[in-house]
Design a protein around this motif. Structure first.
Motif, PDB file in Angstrom:
ATOM      1  N   THR A 112     140.965  77.389 -13.019  1.00 54.99           N
ATOM      2  CA  THR A 112     142.410  77.349 -13.212  1.00 54.99           C
ATOM      3  C   THR A 112     142.690  76.993 -14.667  1.00 54.99           C
ATOM      4  OG1 THR A 112     142.646  76.576 -10.926  1.00 54.99           O
ATOM      5  CG2 THR A 112     144.567  76.375 -12.359  1.00 54.99           C
ATOM      6  N   LYS A 113     143.362  77.890 -15.374  1.00 53.22           N
ATOM      7  CA  LYS A 113     143.660  77.672 -16.793  1.00 53.22           C
ATOM      8  C   LYS A 113     144.730  76.591 -16.962  1.00 53.22           C
ATOM      9  CE  LYS A 113     143.802  81.315 -19.398  1.00 53.22           C
ATOM     10  NZ  LYS A 113     144.077  82.635 -19.988  1.00 53.22           N
ATOM     11  N   PRO A 114     144.646  75.810 -18.051  1.00 55.09           N
ATOM     12  CA  PRO A 114     145.607  74.724 -18.287  1.00 55.09           C
ATOM     13  C   PRO A 114     147.070  75.173 -18.345  1.00 55.09           C
ATOM     14  CG  PRO A 114     143.748  74.523 -19.764  1.00 55.09           C
ATOM     15  CD  PRO A 114     143.597  75.847 -19.069  1.00 55.09           C
ATOM     16  N   ASP A 115     147.323  76.407 -18.785  1.00 55.21           N
ATOM     17  CA  ASP A 115     148.705  76.882 -18.906  1.00 55.21           C
ATOM     18  C   ASP A 115     149.162  77.691 -17.691  1.00 55.21           C
ATOM     19  OD1 ASP A 115     147.107  79.084 -19.324  1.00 55.21           O
ATOM     20  OD2 ASP A 115     148.182  79.787 -21.092  1.00 55.21           O
ATOM     21  N   SER A 116     148.422  77.618 -16.594  1.00 54.59           N
ATOM     22  CA  SER A 116     148.753  78.423 -15.412  1.00 54.59           C
ATOM     23  C   SER A 116     149.906  77.820 -14.611  1.00 54.59           C
ATOM     24  CB  SER A 116     147.524  78.553 -14.502  1.00 54.59           C
ATOM     25  OG  SER A 116     147.244  77.304 -13.911  1.00 54.59           O
ATOM     26  N   TYR A 117     150.506  78.636 -13.780  1.00 49.79           N
ATOM     27  CA  TYR A 117     151.588  78.209 -12.893  1.00 49.79           C
ATOM     28  C   TYR A 117     151.125  77.082 -11.973  1.00 49.79           C
ATOM     29  CZ  TYR A 117     154.876  78.373  -9.010  1.00 49.79           C
ATOM     30  OH  TYR A 117     155.764  78.024  -8.028  1.00 49.79           O
ATOM     31  N   TRP A 164     153.249  73.686 -12.166  1.00 46.29           N
ATOM     32  CA  TRP A 164     154.263  73.498 -11.129  1.00 46.29           C
ATOM     33  C   TRP A 164     153.721  73.056  -9.774  1.00 46.29           C
ATOM     34  CZ3 TRP A 164     158.757  73.165 -13.268  1.00 46.29           C
ATOM     35  CH2 TRP A 164     159.005  73.861 -14.453  1.00 46.29           C
ATOM     36  N   GLN A 165     152.437  73.201  -9.519  1.00 50.95           N
ATOM     37  CA  GLN A 165     151.907  72.842  -8.207  1.00 50.95           C
ATOM     38  C   GLN A 165     151.013  71.609  -8.238  1.00 50.95           C
ATOM     39  OE1 GLN A 165     150.107  76.534  -6.898  1.00 50.95           O
ATOM     40  NE2 GLN A 165     152.020  77.151  -5.919  1.00 50.95           N
ATOM     41  N   GLY A 166     150.809  71.029  -9.420  1.00 52.87           N
ATOM     42  CA  GLY A 166     150.040  69.799  -9.517  1.00 52.87           C
ATOM     43  C   GLY A 166     148.533  69.962  -9.379  1.00 52.87           C
ATOM     44  N   ILE A 167     148.041  71.179  -9.479  1.00 48.08           N
ATOM     45  CA  ILE A 167     146.597  71.420  -9.410  1.00 48.08           C
ATOM     46  C   ILE A 167     146.003  71.106 -10.770  1.00 48.08           C
ATOM     47  CG2 ILE A 167     144.837  73.227  -9.142  1.00 48.08           C
ATOM     48  CD1 ILE A 167     146.727  74.541  -7.109  1.00 48.08           C
ATOM     49  N   LYS A 168     144.818  70.498 -10.801  1.00 45.31           N
ATOM     50  CA  LYS A 168     144.167  70.166 -12.072  1.00 45.31           C
ATOM     51  C   LYS A 168     143.556  71.421 -12.691  1.00 45.31           C
ATOM     52  CE  LYS A 168     142.967  65.382 -11.083  1.00 45.31           C
ATOM     53  NZ  LYS A 168     141.875  64.425 -10.946  1.00 45.31           N
ATOM     54  N   ALA A 169     143.641  71.485 -14.015  1.00 43.21           N
ATOM     55  CA  ALA A 169     143.008  72.587 -14.740  1.00 43.21           C
ATOM     56  C   ALA A 169     141.498  72.419 -14.678  1.00 43.21           C
ATOM     57  CB  ALA A 169     143.476  72.592 -16.186  1.00 43.21           C
ATOM     58  N   GLY A 170     140.780  73.526 -14.719  1.00 38.92           N
ATOM     59  CA  GLY A 170     139.314  73.496 -14.717  1.00 38.92           C
ATOM     60  C   GLY A 170     138.738  74.143 -13.476  1.00 38.92           C
ATOM     61  N   TRP A 171     137.504  73.811 -13.207  1.00 39.86           N
ATOM     62  CA  TRP A 171     136.764  74.434 -12.114  1.00 39.86           C
ATOM     63  C   TRP A 171     137.004  73.726 -10.788  1.00 39.86           C
ATOM     64  CZ3 TRP A 171     134.648  79.021 -12.654  1.00 39.86           C
ATOM     65  CH2 TRP A 171     134.332  79.474 -13.935  1.00 39.86           C
ATOM     66  N   SER A 172     137.168  74.522  -9.747  1.00 40.24           N
ATOM     67  CA  SER A 172     137.191  74.053  -8.362  1.00 40.24           C
ATOM     68  C   SER A 172     136.130  74.846  -7.615  1.00 40.24           C
ATOM     69  CB  SER A 172     138.556  74.284  -7.719  1.00 40.24           C
ATOM     70  OG  SER A 172     139.529  73.488  -8.340  1.00 40.24           O
ATOM     71  N   TYR A 173     135.640  74.276  -6.542  1.00 40.32           N
ATOM     72  CA  TYR A 173     134.521  74.871  -5.817  1.00 40.32           C
ATOM     73  C   TYR A 173     134.863  74.998  -4.340  1.00 40.32           C
ATOM     74  CZ  TYR A 173     132.102  73.676 -10.081  1.00 40.32           C
ATOM     75  OH  TYR A 173     131.744  73.580 -11.401  1.00 40.32           O
TER      76      TYR A 173
END
Length: 100
Positions: free
Chosen positions: A51-56, A60-69
């Motif tokens: 997830t890119k730092p400048d993504s929606y 707006w959804q409170g998800i952290k930037a970076g890798w998720s698995y």
């Protein structure tokens, strides 16, 4: 996805992304909090998402930037019936293959 000369599949990661800490098929332990209950579970990484730092999602959804698995939970895990796969942030994962 492309194939190299040794017939292995390769993935290209854009230069402005960080590299993932873990890779597919790694056996891991995760710590998640679901319904005010802390769960420590084991499983195998079956997917990755960046997830890119400048993504929606970040803005707006409170998800952290970076890798998720995406973790496929071990069928012997006591929580398996409730959660067969987990979507986990990198900071909540510990690699079991290198654990002492």
């Amino acid at each position: 996805m492309s194939e190299n000369r040794q017939n292995r599949q390769c993935v290209s990661i854009p230069a402005d992304w960080s590299l993932p800490k873990f890779h597919l098929a790694t056996q891991v332990q995760t710590t998640t909090v679901i319904c005010n209950t802390t769960r420590i579970q084991t499983g195998e990484i079956v997917g990755l998402e960046y997830t890119k730092p400048d993504s929606y999602q970040v803005r707006w959804q409170g998800i952290k930037a970076g890798w998720s698995y995406i973790i496929k939970v071990d069928p012997d895990d006591p929580w398996y019936r409730e959660e067969q796969t987990l979507y986990v942030e990198e900071s909540n994962i510990r690699d079991l293959t290198t654990a002492a």
